[in-house]
Design an enzyme around this catalytic site. Structure first.
Site, PDB file in Angstrom:
ATOM      1  N   ARG A  52       0.836  -1.204   0.000  1.00  0.00           N
ATOM      2  CA  ARG A  52       0.000   0.000   0.000  1.00  0.00           C
ATOM      3  C   ARG A  52       0.877   1.263   0.000  1.00  0.00           C
ATOM      4  O   ARG A  52       0.559   2.267  -0.638  1.00  0.00           O
ATOM      5  CB  ARG A  52      -0.866  -0.062   1.255  1.00  0.00           C
ATOM      6  CG  ARG A  52      -1.932   0.959   1.346  1.00  0.00           C
ATOM      7  CD  ARG A  52      -3.110   0.625   0.472  1.00  0.00           C
ATOM      8  NE  ARG A  52      -4.085   1.670   0.634  1.00  0.00           N
ATOM      9  CZ  ARG A  52      -5.380   1.516   0.499  1.00  0.00           C
ATOM     10  NH1 ARG A  52      -5.880   0.361   0.162  1.00  0.00           N
ATOM     11  NH2 ARG A  52      -6.194   2.537   0.671  1.00  0.00           N
TER      12      ARG A  52
ATOM     13  N   LEU B  99      -6.203   7.668   1.466  1.00  0.00           N
ATOM     14  CA  LEU B  99      -4.909   8.156   0.978  1.00  0.00           C
ATOM     15  C   LEU B  99      -3.856   8.042   2.076  1.00  0.00           C
ATOM     16  O   LEU B  99      -4.162   8.204   3.253  1.00  0.00           O
ATOM     17  CB  LEU B  99      -5.042   9.610   0.526  1.00  0.00           C
ATOM     18  CG  LEU B  99      -5.941   9.804  -0.701  1.00  0.00           C
ATOM     19  CD1 LEU B  99      -6.322  11.270  -0.863  1.00  0.00           C
ATOM     20  CD2 LEU B  99      -5.240   9.282  -1.955  1.00  0.00           C
TER      21      LEU B  99
ATOM     22  N   ASN C 164     -11.992  16.414   0.434  1.00  0.00           N
ATOM     23  CA  ASN C 164     -12.867  15.267   0.148  1.00  0.00           C
ATOM     24  C   ASN C 164     -14.317  15.696   0.230  1.00  0.00           C
ATOM     25  O   ASN C 164     -14.677  16.578   1.013  1.00  0.00           O
ATOM     26  CB  ASN C 164     -12.622  14.162   1.179  1.00  0.00           C
ATOM     27  CG  ASN C 164     -13.464  12.921   0.933  1.00  0.00           C
ATOM     28  OD1 ASN C 164     -13.557  12.437  -0.204  1.00  0.00           O
ATOM     29  ND2 ASN C 164     -14.099  12.410   1.965  1.00  0.00           N
ATOM     30  N   THR C 165     -15.153  15.065  -0.595  1.00  0.00           N
ATOM     31  CA  THR C 165     -16.589  15.239  -0.436  1.00  0.00           C
ATOM     32  C   THR C 165     -17.186  13.918   0.018  1.00  0.00           C
ATOM     33  O   THR C 165     -16.841  12.856  -0.490  1.00  0.00           O
ATOM     34  CB  THR C 165     -17.239  15.791  -1.721  1.00  0.00           C
ATOM     35  OG1 THR C 165     -18.647  15.812  -1.523  1.00  0.00           O
ATOM     36  CG2 THR C 165     -16.911  14.996  -2.955  1.00  0.00           C
ATOM     37  N   HIS C 166     -18.063  14.014   1.029  1.00  0.00           N
ATOM     38  CA  HIS C 166     -18.603  12.807   1.670  1.00  0.00           C
ATOM     39  C   HIS C 166     -20.125  12.917   1.747  1.00  0.00           C
ATOM     40  O   HIS C 166     -20.646  13.973   2.123  1.00  0.00           O
ATOM     41  CB  HIS C 166     -18.005  12.667   3.080  1.00  0.00           C
ATOM     42  CG  HIS C 166     -18.496  11.462   3.798  1.00  0.00           C
ATOM     43  ND1 HIS C 166     -18.065  10.189   3.495  1.00  0.00           N
ATOM     44  CD2 HIS C 166     -19.433  11.313   4.777  1.00  0.00           C
ATOM     45  CE1 HIS C 166     -18.686   9.318   4.259  1.00  0.00           C
ATOM     46  NE2 HIS C 166     -19.528   9.979   5.043  1.00  0.00           N
TER      47      HIS C 166
ATOM     48  N   ASP D  64      -7.298  14.314   6.521  1.00  0.00           N
ATOM     49  CA  ASP D  64      -6.146  14.049   7.385  1.00  0.00           C
ATOM     50  C   ASP D  64      -5.908  12.541   7.408  1.00  0.00           C
ATOM     51  O   ASP D  64      -6.463  11.825   6.564  1.00  0.00           O
ATOM     52  CB  ASP D  64      -6.363  14.656   8.787  1.00  0.00           C
ATOM     53  CG  ASP D  64      -7.529  14.010   9.524  1.00  0.00           C
ATOM     54  OD1 ASP D  64      -8.044  12.972   9.045  1.00  0.00           O
ATOM     55  OD2 ASP D  64      -7.921  14.542  10.580  1.00  0.00           O
ATOM     56  N   ALA D  65      -5.116  12.065   8.355  1.00  0.00           N
ATOM     57  CA  ALA D  65      -4.739  10.646   8.329  1.00  0.00           C
ATOM     58  C   ALA D  65      -5.893   9.720   8.701  1.00  0.00           C
ATOM     59  O   ALA D  65      -5.811   8.508   8.484  1.00  0.00           O
ATOM     60  CB  ALA D  65      -3.553  10.415   9.253  1.00  0.00           C
ATOM     61  N   GLY D  66      -6.971  10.252   9.251  1.00  0.00           N
ATOM     62  CA  GLY D  66      -8.107   9.418   9.636  1.00  0.00           C
ATOM     63  C   GLY D  66      -9.072   9.203   8.481  1.00  0.00           C
ATOM     64  O   GLY D  66      -8.844   9.663   7.362  1.00  0.00           O
TER      65      GLY D  66
ATOM     66  N   ASP E  98     -12.349  10.278   7.107  1.00  0.00           N
ATOM     67  CA  ASP E  98     -13.398  11.312   7.146  1.00  0.00           C
ATOM     68  C   ASP E  98     -13.382  12.105   8.449  1.00  0.00           C
ATOM     69  O   ASP E  98     -14.441  12.499   8.966  1.00  0.00           O
ATOM     70  CB  ASP E  98     -14.783  10.690   6.896  1.00  0.00           C
ATOM     71  CG  ASP E  98     -14.867  10.001   5.543  1.00  0.00           C
ATOM     72  OD1 ASP E  98     -14.210  10.480   4.595  1.00  0.00           O
ATOM     73  OD2 ASP E  98     -15.567   8.989   5.427  1.00  0.00           O
TER      74      ASP E  98
END
Ligand code: GAR
Length: 192
Positions: free
Chosen positions: A67, A95, A107-109, A141-143, A145
């Protein structure tokens, strides 16, 4: 005056959010789509980009040993287009650090975060029985959403809604929200 905001848009699916961004860009919005990337073959999003004359690339996790290697390759492909912002518009992969450390990612969620993060935001909201859901634009960020929220739009859940009918109404709001957020980011660059 600053140059148009350079966007690389990442997609995994049909790309209707991408189309809204492409349409706005060609109608004079202060941003341009400099490339579109996908994590799989045969996405509608890549077809839409090609039809608009925008360069495309595909970067599949399965083509790499790890990955982390995929993330590095994706960061290189994205970086080749020197974007100001990467837009994850229906990109169904988390990502990694190589991309996130190189460029801000929006991002769009399809839910009102922090409620219903993850892959099934519409389904999870419907199952929970909420009467209002919606969409969220946020920095990544790293999480999953969890990053800072930039904008949100509310959508009522109607009697008889299915995941599909609800998602379609959310996506109408989502496309407008995304274009407005990108226009605002292009106009006021203090976020950089
Ligand atoms: C959008 O609703 C987007 O929020 C969602 O995929 C859809 C893509 O539609 N993304 C996620 O669920 C990410 N967790 P599109 O391909 O028609 O733009």
């Amino acid at each position: 005056m600053s140059h148009p905001l350079r966007l690389v848009v990442l997609v995994s699916g049909s790309g209707t959010n991408l189309q809204a961004v492409l349409d706005a860009a060609s109608s004079g919005a202060p941003f341009e789509v400099v490339a579109v990337g996908a994590d799989r073959d045969g996405t509608g999003g890549v077809d839409r980009a090609a039809a608009a004359g925008v360069p495309t690339f595909v970067c599949k996790v399965a083509d790499f040993d790890s990955r982390a290697d995929w993330d590095l390759a994706l960061a290189r492909l994205v970086g080749d287009h020197t974007p100001d912002v990467v837009v994850s518009a229906g990109f169904m992969k988390v990502l990694g650090a190589a991309v996130l450390e190189a460029v801000p990612v929006l991002n769009t969620h399809p839910a009102l975060l922090p409620s219903f993060p993850g892959t099934h935001g519409v389904r999870d909201a419907l199952r929970h029985g909420v009467r209002v859901t919606g969409c969220t634009c946020h920095w990544v960020d790293a999480g999953v959403d969890t990053g800072p929220i930039v904008d949100q739009r509310a959508v009522r859940v109607e009697p008889g809604d299915t995941v599909e009918t609800l998602h379609e109404r959310i996506k109408v709001q989502e496309r407008t929200m995304l274009v407005e957020v990108l226009s605002a980011l292009a106009t006021d660059r203090s976020w950089r």
